[in-house]
Design a protein around this motif. Structure first.
Motif, PDB file in Angstrom:
ATOM      1  N   SER A 168       0.831  -1.204   0.000  1.00 24.38           N
ATOM      2  CA  SER A 168       0.000   0.000   0.000  1.00 24.38           C
ATOM      3  C   SER A 168       0.866   1.256   0.000  1.00 24.38           C
ATOM      4  N   ALA A 169       2.087   1.156   0.487  1.00 30.49           N
ATOM      5  CA  ALA A 169       2.985   2.307   0.517  1.00 30.49           C
ATOM      6  C   ALA A 169       3.608   2.592  -0.847  1.00 30.49           C
ATOM      7  N   GLU A 170       3.670   1.590  -1.701  1.00 31.82           N
ATOM      8  CA  GLU A 170       4.346   1.760  -2.993  1.00 31.82           C
ATOM      9  C   GLU A 170       3.732   2.886  -3.816  1.00 31.82           C
ATOM     10  N   GLY A 171       2.421   3.033  -3.776  1.00 29.59           N
ATOM     11  CA  GLY A 171       1.758   4.094  -4.533  1.00 29.59           C
ATOM     12  C   GLY A 171       2.100   5.490  -4.029  1.00 29.59           C
ATOM     13  N   TYR A 172       2.604   5.600  -2.816  1.00 31.27           N
ATOM     14  CA  TYR A 172       2.941   6.890  -2.220  1.00 31.27           C
ATOM     15  C   TYR A 172       4.443   7.139  -2.210  1.00 31.27           C
ATOM     16  N   ARG A 173       5.196   6.287  -2.874  1.00 34.46           N
ATOM     17  CA  ARG A 173       6.653   6.353  -2.834  1.00 34.46           C
ATOM     18  C   ARG A 173       7.191   7.735  -3.187  1.00 34.46           C
ATOM     19  N   GLU A 174       6.756   8.282  -4.309  1.00 31.45           N
ATOM     20  CA  GLU A 174       7.279   9.591  -4.739  1.00 31.45           C
ATOM     21  C   GLU A 174       6.911  10.692  -3.746  1.00 31.45           C
ATOM     22  N   GLU A 175       5.658  10.677  -3.252  1.00 32.75           N
ATOM     23  CA  GLU A 175       5.237  11.677  -2.274  1.00 32.75           C
ATOM     24  C   GLU A 175       6.057  11.569  -0.995  1.00 32.75           C
ATOM     25  N   LEU A 176       6.291  10.342  -0.533  1.00 34.77           N
ATOM     26  CA  LEU A 176       7.069  10.142   0.688  1.00 34.77           C
ATOM     27  C   LEU A 176       8.509  10.609   0.519  1.00 34.77           C
ATOM     28  N   LEU A 177       9.110  10.273  -0.632  1.00 36.81           N
ATOM     29  CA  LEU A 177      10.485  10.715  -0.889  1.00 36.81           C
ATOM     30  C   LEU A 177      10.562  12.241  -0.931  1.00 36.81           C
ATOM     31  N   SER A 178       9.585  12.856  -1.574  1.00 37.16           N
ATOM     32  CA  SER A 178       9.552  14.312  -1.643  1.00 37.16           C
ATOM     33  C   SER A 178       9.402  14.913  -0.242  1.00 37.16           C
ATOM     34  N   ALA A 179       8.499  14.345   0.570  1.00 36.84           N
ATOM     35  CA  ALA A 179       8.299  14.838   1.935  1.00 36.84           C
ATOM     36  C   ALA A 179       9.570  14.686   2.765  1.00 36.84           C
ATOM     37  N   LEU A 180      10.247  13.542   2.626  1.00 36.04           N
ATOM     38  CA  LEU A 180      11.500  13.335   3.366  1.00 36.04           C
ATOM     39  C   LEU A 180      12.578  14.319   2.925  1.00 36.04           C
ATOM     40  N   ASN A 181      12.676  14.557   1.626  1.00 34.53           N
ATOM     41  CA  ASN A 181      13.653  15.528   1.127  1.00 34.53           C
ATOM     42  C   ASN A 181      13.351  16.924   1.645  1.00 34.53           C
ATOM     43  N   ASN A 182      12.066  17.299   1.653  1.00 37.83           N
ATOM     44  CA  ASN A 182      11.688  18.605   2.198  1.00 37.83           C
ATOM     45  C   ASN A 182      12.037  18.693   3.672  1.00 37.83           C
ATOM     46  N   TYR A 183      11.758  17.617   4.411  1.00 36.24           N
ATOM     47  CA  TYR A 183      12.066  17.597   5.838  1.00 36.24           C
ATOM     48  C   TYR A 183      13.565  17.762   6.060  1.00 36.24           C
ATOM     49  N   ARG A 184      14.365  17.003   5.306  1.00 37.05           N
ATOM     50  CA  ARG A 184      15.821  17.118   5.436  1.00 37.05           C
ATOM     51  C   ARG A 184      16.287  18.533   5.093  1.00 37.05           C
ATOM     52  N   GLY A 185      15.747  19.072   4.016  1.00 28.15           N
ATOM     53  CA  GLY A 185      16.125  20.427   3.615  1.00 28.15           C
ATOM     54  C   GLY A 185      15.777  21.448   4.680  1.00 28.15           C
ATOM     55  N   ASN A 186      14.584  21.336   5.263  1.00 31.01           N
ATOM     56  CA  ASN A 186      14.184  22.255   6.330  1.00 31.01           C
ATOM     57  C   ASN A 186      15.060  22.086   7.554  1.00 31.01           C
ATOM     58  N   SER A 187      15.425  20.842   7.887  1.00 26.12           N
ATOM     59  CA  SER A 187      16.301  20.597   9.037  1.00 26.12           C
ATOM     60  C   SER A 187      17.664  21.234   8.831  1.00 26.12           C
ATOM     61  N   VAL A 188      18.225  21.066   7.638  1.00 24.45           N
ATOM     62  CA  VAL A 188      19.528  21.660   7.327  1.00 24.45           C
ATOM     63  C   VAL A 188      19.431  23.182   7.403  1.00 24.45           C
ATOM     64  N   PHE A 189      18.360  23.741   6.846  1.00 28.93           N
ATOM     65  CA  PHE A 189      18.192  25.196   6.864  1.00 28.93           C
ATOM     66  C   PHE A 189      18.082  25.711   8.302  1.00 28.93           C
ATOM     67  N   ARG A 190      17.239  25.041   9.134  1.00 30.45           N
ATOM     68  CA  ARG A 190      17.104  25.480  10.529  1.00 30.45           C
ATOM     69  C   ARG A 190      18.427  25.384  11.260  1.00 30.45           C
ATOM     70  N   SER A 191      19.185  24.342  11.002  1.00 37.88           N
ATOM     71  CA  SER A 191      20.485  24.181  11.635  1.00 37.88           C
ATOM     72  C   SER A 191      21.431  25.290  11.194  1.00 37.88           C
ATOM     73  N   TRP A 192      21.410  25.617   9.911  1.00 36.21           N
ATOM     74  CA  TRP A 192      22.268  26.669   9.380  1.00 36.21           C
ATOM     75  C   TRP A 192      21.895  28.020   9.970  1.00 36.21           C
ATOM     76  N   VAL A 193      20.591  28.296  10.087  1.00 39.33           N
ATOM     77  CA  VAL A 193      20.122  29.582  10.619  1.00 39.33           C
ATOM     78  C   VAL A 193      20.497  29.733  12.094  1.00 39.33           C
ATOM     79  N   SER A 194      20.431  28.627  12.847  1.00 43.48           N
ATOM     80  CA  SER A 194      20.694  28.719  14.278  1.00 43.48           C
ATOM     81  C   SER A 194      22.176  28.797  14.612  1.00 43.48           C
ATOM     82  N   THR A 195      23.073  28.632  13.616  1.00 43.10           N
ATOM     83  CA  THR A 195      24.509  28.706  13.922  1.00 43.10           C
ATOM     84  C   THR A 195      25.046  30.083  13.683  1.00 43.10           C
TER      85      THR A 195
END
Length: 195
Positions: A168-195
């Motif tokens: 059931s997760a296979e149909g959401y693969r692209e959405e999940l990958l995109s969400a994870l990439n966005n999450y990682r990008g936001n985490s990196v940005f927040r880390s960069w801003v706080s330093t």
């Protein structure tokens, strides 16, 4: 500036626009449009009055009502927190959640298995609150208090968790990958801003 203007549904943007105006300055006398919930406002400053503290008689009724409202909210929050603590204690002592909740005077709602990919079987007005909180809880864990309106909190208890159906997760693969990439990008940005 953080107090709503009676009869105006534009929130803080309205007050900010009003306080930014300068009556004798042609360029700063008229505001840009301010969007409200049910109207668009354009403010014009004709004059300014000096700030003053109102007499107690002017605000007594409003202050008393505000105090009562805040006190009710505080008492309700305490009662809900005490209920959560009592349920946690009862479950830790070996009671099942449903009988503990019923003994405390509450009528619990049991939800069958669901996942991020499937609907809940007992759809309620609070299904979104339940799903988003439950998905983060492990077996045997309670949620914190989840406010759903000024008169209700939800308390969730996860009795069991089961692995999801991999297909059931296979149909959401692209959405999940995109969400994870966005999450990682936001985490990196927040880390960069706080330093």
């Amino acid at each position: 500036i953080d107090e709503e203007v009676e009869g105006v549904s534009a929130g803080a943007a309205f007050q900010k626009a009003a306080f930014d105006l300068v009556p004798n300055d042609v360029e700063r006398r008229v505001s840009d449009p301010v969007a409200g919930r049910d109207a668009i406002f354009v403010l014009i400053a004709d004059s300014r009055r000096p700030a003053r503290s109102p007499e107690l008689a002017e605000v007594r009724e409003k202050a008393a009502a505000l105090f009562r409202q805040e006190e009710r909210a505080r008492v309700f929050q305490k009662k809900a927190s005490d209920t959560l603590a009592g349920l946690k204690s009862a479950v830790a002592a070996g009671s099942a959640f449903t009988p503990a909740a019923q003994k405390a005077g509450h009528e619990p709602l049991s939800e069958g298995p669901f996942s991020v990919f499937t609907e809940m079987t007992n759809t309620t007005a609070y299904s979104d609150h339940i799903a988003s909180a439950a998905i983060r809880l492990d077996t045997g864990k309670f949620s914190e208090l989840i406010p759903v309106d000024s008169k209700k909190y939800l308390i969730l208890y996860v009795e069991s968790r089961e692995p999801g159906e991999p297909l059931s997760a296979e149909g959401y693969r692209e959405e999940l990958l995109s969400a994870l990439n966005n999450y990682r990008g936001n985490s990196v940005f927040r880390s960069w801003v706080s330093t």
